[in-house]
Motif scaffolding. Structure first.
Motif, PDB file in Angstrom:
ATOM      1  N   GLU A  12      41.085 -12.111   8.702  1.00 51.56           N
ATOM      2  CA  GLU A  12      39.860 -12.318   7.929  1.00 51.56           C
ATOM      3  C   GLU A  12      39.670 -13.780   7.513  1.00 51.56           C
ATOM      4  N   VAL A  16      35.644 -21.684  -2.274  1.00 47.72           N
ATOM      5  CA  VAL A  16      34.394 -20.999  -1.939  1.00 47.72           C
ATOM      6  C   VAL A  16      33.258 -22.006  -1.797  1.00 47.72           C
ATOM      7  N   SER A  67      42.696 -14.937   4.849  1.00 45.40           N
ATOM      8  CA  SER A  67      41.589 -15.520   4.111  1.00 45.40           C
ATOM      9  C   SER A  67      41.776 -17.033   3.970  1.00 45.40           C
ATOM     10  N   TYR A  79      42.363 -19.912   6.925  1.00 46.46           N
ATOM     11  CA  TYR A  79      41.623 -21.163   7.104  1.00 46.46           C
ATOM     12  C   TYR A  79      42.596 -22.345   7.114  1.00 46.46           C
ATOM     13  N   PRO A 122      37.832 -17.113   6.584  1.00 52.42           N
ATOM     14  CA  PRO A 122      36.486 -17.596   6.295  1.00 52.42           C
ATOM     15  C   PRO A 122      36.196 -18.809   7.169  1.00 52.42           C
ATOM     16  N   ILE A 144      33.232 -10.691   5.259  1.00 48.95           N
ATOM     17  CA  ILE A 144      33.193 -11.573   6.425  1.00 48.95           C
ATOM     18  C   ILE A 144      32.780 -10.724   7.622  1.00 48.95           C
ATOM     19  N   LEU A 163      24.533 -17.907   2.848  1.00 49.80           N
ATOM     20  CA  LEU A 163      25.760 -17.758   2.076  1.00 49.80           C
ATOM     21  C   LEU A 163      25.564 -18.116   0.611  1.00 49.80           C
ATOM     22  N   ARG A 194      30.794 -12.813  12.909  1.00 52.34           N
ATOM     23  CA  ARG A 194      31.222 -14.187  12.653  1.00 52.34           C
ATOM     24  C   ARG A 194      32.615 -14.430  13.245  1.00 52.34           C
ATOM     25  N   HIS A 221      38.578  -6.470   3.489  1.00 57.16           N
ATOM     26  CA  HIS A 221      39.099  -7.832   3.583  1.00 57.16           C
ATOM     27  C   HIS A 221      40.619  -7.922   3.526  1.00 57.16           C
ATOM     28  N   LEU A 261      33.612 -24.060   1.457  1.00 57.91           N
ATOM     29  CA  LEU A 261      33.352 -23.285   2.660  1.00 57.91           C
ATOM     30  C   LEU A 261      31.861 -22.993   2.848  1.00 57.91           C
ATOM     31  N   ARG A 262      31.066 -23.156   1.809  1.00 60.50           N
ATOM     32  CA  ARG A 262      29.628 -22.968   1.941  1.00 60.50           C
ATOM     33  C   ARG A 262      28.936 -24.184   2.540  1.00 60.50           C
TER      34      ARG A 262
END
Length: 243
Positions: free
Chosen positions: A123, A165, A99, A103, A125, A197, A137, A201, A221, A168-169
């Protein structure tokens, strides 16, 4: 055993980590997800030690034994990891991330591709490419209060998880362009349709990476916790020839 708990100061930030295995073993750096900690990797650490590998499980800033900071830019996690590698004298490592940790591993590999020999991304993002894509999102804003409560219960700064969060949007087409810099063989693992996720994607990510493979363990996840044996069956052979 999960390894000795240690800390080091990197750029004014205290970074906690657990160091396990033979000092001369090929190093594998383990990066947890948001609201988690280095302890999430204890089982995998034991398995990798049995293969002669050295593991460094990191507490990301705002989590575990690492500093709580006024702000949490995503690039800060990258800089902490690179600074830790410098302090430990590790020139080339394998990175395993879940997660937010996945990233972060991607940011490290984009910034310093010559230092990463393998990437395992559980997973991860991803930022969107376009503003129109980001519109889908926006529902994430309704999850932020719950995310904050969960983070606090797990010895993490809620601000760190909420900030991640929100960032990342935001669309970031340059992030997608920088994927071309990554030279390490990469394994991307999806939790299947039960994860927030979407597998589609993650397949886009695989297509954008120069050398990547895709696998699915359909448990949602948190694959390494919900299905540790299948996760390890994928990851350990992938890492076993790291030198």
């Amino acid at each position: 055993m999960p390894g000795m708990r240690k800390t080091v100061v990197v750029g004014g930030v205290t970074v906690g980590y657990r160091d396990a295995g033979e000092p001369g073993g090929a190093p594998v750096v383990l990066l947890h997800g948001g609201s988690s900690s280095a302890a999430t990797w204890d089982r995998l650490t034991g398995r990798l030690r049995g293969r002669g590998l050295r593991t460094i499980a990191v507490d990301l800033r705002g989590h575990g034994d690492s500093s709580r900071t006024p702000t949490y830019p995503l690039t800060g996690y990258r800089d902490d990891v690179l600074g830790l590698l410098d302090r430990l004298g590790l020139e080339r490592v394998a990175l395993v991330g879940h997660s937010l940790g996945a990233y972060t591993a991607l940011l490290v590999a984009q910034q310093a591709p010559e230092r990463v020999v393998r990437l395992v991304l559980e997973e991860p993002p991803m930022p969107t490419r376009e503003a129109a894509e980001a519109h889908g999102l926006n529902r994430a804003r309704f999850l932020l209060p719950a995310i904050g409560i969960l983070a606090t219960r797990r010895r993490a700064d809620a601000k760190a998880v909420i900030a991640a969060v929100r960032q990342l949007r935001e669309p970031d087409p340059q992030w997608w362009t920088r994927l071309e810099r990554i030279t390490a063989p990469t394994l991307v693992i999806s939790g299947g349709p039960g994860s927030h996720i979407a597998p589609e994607r993650l397949r886009q990510l695989v297509a954008a990476l120069p050398d990547a493979a895709f696998a699915t363990v359909p448990v949602g996840h948190r694959i390494h916790r919900r299905a540790p044996a299948p996760f390890e069956e994928l990851v350990i052979p992938f890492l076993s020839d790291v030198r």
